[in-house]
Design a protein around this motif. Structure first.
Motif, PDB file in Angstrom:
ATOM      1  N   GLU A  72       9.278 -10.580  14.080  1.00  0.00           N
ATOM      2  CA  GLU A  72      10.463  -9.703  14.012  1.00  0.00           C
ATOM      3  C   GLU A  72      10.094  -9.094  12.825  1.00  0.00           C
ATOM      4  OE1 GLU A  72      14.081 -11.174  15.113  1.00  0.00           O
ATOM      5  OE2 GLU A  72      13.527 -11.350  17.222  1.00  0.00           O
ATOM      6  N   ALA A  73       9.959  -9.666  11.622  1.00  0.00           N
ATOM      7  CA  ALA A  73      10.007  -9.257  10.503  1.00  0.00           C
ATOM      8  C   ALA A  73       8.757  -8.141  10.138  1.00  0.00           C
ATOM      9  CB  ALA A  73       9.423 -10.444   9.470  1.00  0.00           C
ATOM     10  N   ILE A  74       7.752  -7.948  10.918  1.00  0.00           N
ATOM     11  CA  ILE A  74       6.744  -7.182  11.037  1.00  0.00           C
ATOM     12  C   ILE A  74       7.218  -5.699  11.445  1.00  0.00           C
ATOM     13  CG2 ILE A  74       4.261  -6.571  11.403  1.00  0.00           C
ATOM     14  CD1 ILE A  74       3.739  -9.487  11.911  1.00  0.00           C
ATOM     15  N   VAL A  75       7.291  -4.984  10.597  1.00  0.00           N
ATOM     16  CA  VAL A  75       7.773  -3.540  11.077  1.00  0.00           C
ATOM     17  C   VAL A  75       6.773  -2.483  10.226  1.00  0.00           C
ATOM     18  CG1 VAL A  75      10.174  -4.344  11.196  1.00  0.00           C
ATOM     19  CG2 VAL A  75       9.418  -3.319   8.920  1.00  0.00           C
ATOM     20  N   GLU A  76       6.819  -1.210  10.816  1.00  0.00           N
ATOM     21  CA  GLU A  76       6.324   0.118  10.262  1.00  0.00           C
ATOM     22  C   GLU A  76       7.036   0.556   9.322  1.00  0.00           C
ATOM     23  OE1 GLU A  76       4.882   2.777  13.268  1.00  0.00           O
ATOM     24  OE2 GLU A  76       3.870   1.224  14.247  1.00  0.00           O
ATOM     25  N   GLU A  77       6.387   0.945   7.992  1.00  0.00           N
ATOM     26  CA  GLU A  77       7.155   1.192   6.881  1.00  0.00           C
ATOM     27  C   GLU A  77       6.351   2.630   6.304  1.00  0.00           C
ATOM     28  OE1 GLU A  77       8.156  -2.123   4.347  1.00  0.00           O
ATOM     29  OE2 GLU A  77       8.706  -3.373   5.696  1.00  0.00           O
ATOM     30  N   SER A  78       6.854   3.309   5.275  1.00  0.00           N
ATOM     31  CA  SER A  78       6.529   4.024   4.410  1.00  0.00           C
ATOM     32  C   SER A  78       6.966   4.189   3.029  1.00  0.00           C
ATOM     33  CB  SER A  78       6.696   5.507   4.999  1.00  0.00           C
ATOM     34  OG  SER A  78       6.061   5.711   6.303  1.00  0.00           O
ATOM     35  N   CYS A  79       6.153   4.729   2.017  1.00  0.00           N
ATOM     36  CA  CYS A  79       6.489   4.556   0.814  1.00  0.00           C
ATOM     37  C   CYS A  79       6.036   5.929  -0.051  1.00  0.00           C
ATOM     38  CB  CYS A  79       6.419   3.394  -0.136  1.00  0.00           C
ATOM     39  SG  CYS A  79       4.793   3.176  -0.435  1.00  0.00           S
ATOM     40  N   GLY A  80       6.620   6.215  -1.149  1.00  0.00           N
ATOM     41  CA  GLY A  80       5.969   7.631  -1.884  1.00  0.00           C
ATOM     42  C   GLY A  80       6.107   8.802  -1.347  1.00  0.00           C
ATOM     43  N   GLN A  81       7.071   8.920  -0.437  1.00  0.00           N
ATOM     44  CA  GLN A  81       7.417  10.307   0.111  1.00  0.00           C
ATOM     45  C   GLN A  81       7.659  11.311  -0.956  1.00  0.00           C
ATOM     46  OE1 GLN A  81       6.069  10.337   3.105  1.00  0.00           O
ATOM     47  NE2 GLN A  81       6.161   8.208   2.960  1.00  0.00           N
ATOM     48  N   GLU A  82       8.056  10.931  -2.331  1.00  0.00           N
ATOM     49  CA  GLU A  82       8.681  11.562  -3.181  1.00  0.00           C
ATOM     50  C   GLU A  82       7.179  12.149  -3.945  1.00  0.00           C
ATOM     51  OE1 GLU A  82       8.435   7.496  -4.658  1.00  0.00           O
ATOM     52  OE2 GLU A  82       8.969   8.466  -2.762  1.00  0.00           O
ATOM     53  N   ASN A  83       6.083  11.472  -3.700  1.00  0.00           N
ATOM     54  CA  ASN A  83       4.930  12.031  -4.279  1.00  0.00           C
ATOM     55  C   ASN A  83       4.360  13.138  -3.640  1.00  0.00           C
ATOM     56  OD1 ASN A  83       5.045   9.639  -5.911  1.00  0.00           O
ATOM     57  ND2 ASN A  83       3.938   8.317  -4.475  1.00  0.00           N
ATOM     58  N   MET A  84       5.107  14.360  -4.114  1.00  0.00           N
ATOM     59  CA  MET A  84       4.616  15.737  -3.643  1.00  0.00           C
ATOM     60  C   MET A  84       2.991  15.915  -4.161  1.00  0.00           C
ATOM     61  SD  MET A  84       7.193  16.223  -2.013  1.00  0.00           S
ATOM     62  CE  MET A  84       6.768  17.914  -1.374  1.00  0.00           C
ATOM     63  N   GLY A  85       2.357  16.296  -3.059  1.00  0.00           N
ATOM     64  CA  GLY A  85       0.804  16.583  -3.228  1.00  0.00           C
ATOM     65  C   GLY A  85      -0.173  15.446  -3.484  1.00  0.00           C
ATOM     66  N   GLY A  86       0.636  13.943  -3.286  1.00  0.00           N
ATOM     67  CA  GLY A  86      -0.199  12.625  -3.232  1.00  0.00           C
ATOM     68  C   GLY A  86      -1.056  12.593  -1.845  1.00  0.00           C
ATOM     69  N   LYS A  87      -2.337  11.936  -2.108  1.00  0.00           N
ATOM     70  CA  LYS A  87      -2.953  11.851  -1.003  1.00  0.00           C
ATOM     71  C   LYS A  87      -2.128  10.905   0.019  1.00  0.00           C
ATOM     72  CE  LYS A  87      -7.452  12.617  -2.978  1.00  0.00           C
ATOM     73  NZ  LYS A  87      -8.797  12.061  -3.405  1.00  0.00           N
ATOM     74  N   ASN A  88      -2.666  11.235   1.378  1.00  0.00           N
ATOM     75  CA  ASN A  88      -1.852  10.247   2.123  1.00  0.00           C
ATOM     76  C   ASN A  88      -2.745   8.981   2.557  1.00  0.00           C
ATOM     77  OD1 ASN A  88       0.396  11.879   2.885  1.00  0.00           O
ATOM     78  ND2 ASN A  88      -1.251  13.450   3.901  1.00  0.00           N
ATOM     79  N   VAL A  89      -2.347   7.932   2.578  1.00  0.00           N
ATOM     80  CA  VAL A  89      -2.925   6.525   2.817  1.00  0.00           C
ATOM     81  C   VAL A  89      -2.236   5.787   3.767  1.00  0.00           C
ATOM     82  CG1 VAL A  89      -3.794   4.467   1.864  1.00  0.00           C
ATOM     83  CG2 VAL A  89      -3.666   6.537   0.472  1.00  0.00           C
TER      84      VAL A  89
END
Length: 217
Positions: free
Chosen positions: A34-51
């Motif tokens: 249950e601890a395994i979840v989908e997450e995101s970070c760096g949304q504030e990094n405008m223009g940053g590459k998507n990984v």
């Protein structure tokens, strides 16, 4: 000493694979923690590459490593999505991909194997980094013995020859406690003389992830 341990590891795997049989195949596709979840970070990094970090996990230690890698990349200015490998259908929106799995019975987990095969041709056109977790590590330094790459990771990557990982394959110590294993796993591990293990090494993961910041530019 480490070769003796490695020999025990291989022999134990052979013995236990016979004992497990059909049960091993069944348990290769468990429900995730249950601890395994989908997450995101760096949304504030405008223009940053998507990984994308696509991973599979058996008992949760891979998730710890994945979140650490994501944190480093986001601090470098990237925008990172974390997804379980078997749920990923489309990777065309990403500029680079990180793929990881624990080594389980000498192989990547099925979710990672399927992801690599399904997206092999697309991954061949972009920067891809690969990492694996293993408990075949030094007890003091928590550094995974290099044989793990030769015997396990390289054999998995040979199945997807179009993919050429950037930089070195990440080899990180894993962790598990016997009481989190399936009953037949616990039995086989105890039979082989194993106890709880924790070879997580934050410093090794950080150094590897910081190198990706340059490789993905």
């Amino acid at each position: 000493m480490r070769y003796r341990i490695f020999g025990i590891f291989i022999r134990s795997g052979l013995i236990c694979s016979i004992l497990l049989g059909i049960a091993l195949i069944f348990f290769s596709f468990p429900g995730v923690s249950e601890a395994i979840v989908e997450e995101s970070c760096g949304q504030e990094n405008m223009g940053g590459k998507n990984v994308l970090i696509a991973y599979d996990s058996k008992h949760g230690s891979t998730v710890i490593v994945v979140r650490q890698i994501a944190g480093v990349l986001c601090n470098c200015g990237y925008r990172v999505d974390i997804s379980r490998a078997r749920t990923v259908e489309d990777i065309f929106s990403y500029d680079a991909v990180v793929v990881g799995s624990p080594i389980y019975w000498a192989k990547f987990l099925p979710g990672t194997q399927i992801f690599l095969k399904q997206h092999e041709q697309t991954l061949a056109t972009m920067p891809v980094a690969v990492f694996a977790l293993s408990t075949h590590a030094d007890e003091e330094t928590k550094i995974v013995h290099p044989e793990a790459k030769d015997f396990f990771v390289d054999k998995e990557l040979e199945k997807v020859p179009a993919i050429q990982p950037v930089g070195e394959v990440g080899l990180f110590g894993g962790a598990f406690t016997l009481d989190t294993l399936f009953p037949i796993e616990m039995f086989s591990m105890k039979l082989s003389g194993y106890s709880d293990m924790n070879y997580l090494n934050e410093a090794v993961v950080t150094i590897w992830a910081e190198n990706l910041c340059t490789l993905f530019e």
